[in-house]
Design an enzyme around this catalytic site. Structure first.
Site, PDB file in Angstrom:
ATOM      1  N   SER A 165       0.830  -1.191   0.000  1.00 42.07           N
ATOM      2  CA  SER A 165       0.000   0.000   0.000  1.00 42.07           C
ATOM      3  C   SER A 165       0.876   1.257   0.000  1.00 42.07           C
ATOM      4  CB  SER A 165      -0.960  -0.049   1.204  1.00 42.07           C
ATOM      5  OG  SER A 165      -1.993   0.893   1.069  1.00 42.07           O
ATOM      6  N   ASP A 199      -9.988  -4.639  -4.465  1.00 41.28           N
ATOM      7  CA  ASP A 199      -9.410  -3.649  -3.558  1.00 41.28           C
ATOM      8  C   ASP A 199     -10.227  -2.365  -3.592  1.00 41.28           C
ATOM      9  OD1 ASP A 199      -7.774  -1.829  -2.160  1.00 41.28           O
ATOM     10  OD2 ASP A 199      -5.944  -2.830  -2.828  1.00 41.28           O
ATOM     11  N   HIS A 240      -8.086  -5.394  -0.069  1.00 42.85           N
ATOM     12  CA  HIS A 240      -6.811  -4.741   0.246  1.00 42.85           C
ATOM     13  C   HIS A 240      -6.103  -5.572   1.308  1.00 42.85           C
ATOM     14  CE1 HIS A 240      -4.212  -1.277  -0.116  1.00 42.85           C
ATOM     15  NE2 HIS A 240      -4.203  -1.072   1.186  1.00 42.85           N
TER      16      HIS A 240
END
Length: 286
Positions: free
Chosen positions: A173, A227, A258
């Site tokens: 991320s 996601d 995610h």
């Protein structure tokens, strides 16, 4: 494709994580490696294969897992927004890497800083997030500050005896965004870049700032097709832009959100083993 100075409108598709206007996109969505699950119908990852053993060292800067044998390679792995270096440490055992490939894993802690989109809440973050819209400014100063922190870890690994050509920089991320930014600008050749559920920040500056040494560094990008934090389209756009600039990107997608799944770990493990084995038997090795 030439470098563009316009920010991707895909930034407008970023969504709050908690539905309250916040962006708590912090690292993994599981409470430890034992909670990892398959995300498709592929053959199960061999969880019973022997794994490398490590000793753990904690410092204010990072969590470091060192193998019993002298390390011949290092992975510097950055966590996501709001997490810390402990977040990914359990994954090392799940990678099932052989003892014949002794890798030191370094999991740095981001500094504490206020995050604008979270109403200024102070949390571990590699850079500030001012907004989710396509016109929201990127925190260039914060990204570059964190990239310098990555460079310090690279220099520390090199000083400890691991050649920079045997160092992989990666992250999840927000951490993956910094990993891409830092690695592609690093002045000396690195082994590769691992970018999970992430995107390329400050891409308009890459054309003039890219390191010639890492133009051919292998890049592994993995992303969940469901996601809702960093949409797959944003990762795909980053993949396509990097490809247009001549970078070698290996892309894997999974039917997940995610997070990280078992199949992804199997792909990461295979990539690490293949990459570092090739380095040992090629002119990339010092």
């Amino acid at each position: 494709m030439p470098c563009s100075h316009a920010r991707s409108k895909l930034f407008g598709s970023l969504k709050p994580f908690d539905g309250q206007g916040s962006f708590f996109a912090y690292a993994l969505l599981f409470g430890g490696a034992a909670a990892l699950k398959p995300c498709n119908n592929r053959a199960p990852w061999n969880a019973h294969a022997p794994a490398m053993t490590h000793s753990t060292h904690q410092s204010p800067e990072a969590v470091t897992l060192t193998p019993a044998a002298t390390p011949t390679a290092s992975v510097i792995w950055l966590h996501g927004l709001g997490a810390d270096g402990f977040d990914f440490a359990p994954i090392v055992q799940e990678l099932r890497l052989p003892n014949s490939l002794p890798i030191r894993f370094v999991f740095p802690h981001a500094k504490m800083r206020p995050v604008t989109i979270n109403n200024g809440y102070v949390m571990r973050a590699w850079y500030d997030i001012a907004g989710l819209g396509p016109d929201a400014p990127e925190d260039a100063a914060g990204i570059r500050e964190s990239a310098e922190a990555v460079a310090r870890h690279i220099r520390a690994e090199a000083a400890a005896g691991v050649p920079e050509r045997r160092i992989i920089v990666g992250g999840f991320s927000q951490g993956g965004a910094v990993a891409l930014h830092a690695a592609l600008r690093h002045p000396k050749r690195l082994a590769g870049v691992l970018a999970l559920s992430t995107y390329l920040p400050l891409r308009h500056a890459l054309c003039t700032e890219a390191s010639t040494e890492n133009r051919d560094a292998p890049i592994l990008m993995c992303h969940g097709l469901r996601d809702g934090i960093v949409p797959a389209a944003l990762g795909q756009a980053s993949r396509d832009f990097l490809g247009s600039q001549g970078y070698a990107v290996e892309w894997h997608s999974y039917p997940m959100e995610h997070q990280v799944c078992l199949e992804e770990l199997a792909d990461i493990s295979a990539w690490l083993k293949g990459l570092l084995t090739r380095c040992e038997h090629s002119n990339l090795h010092p």
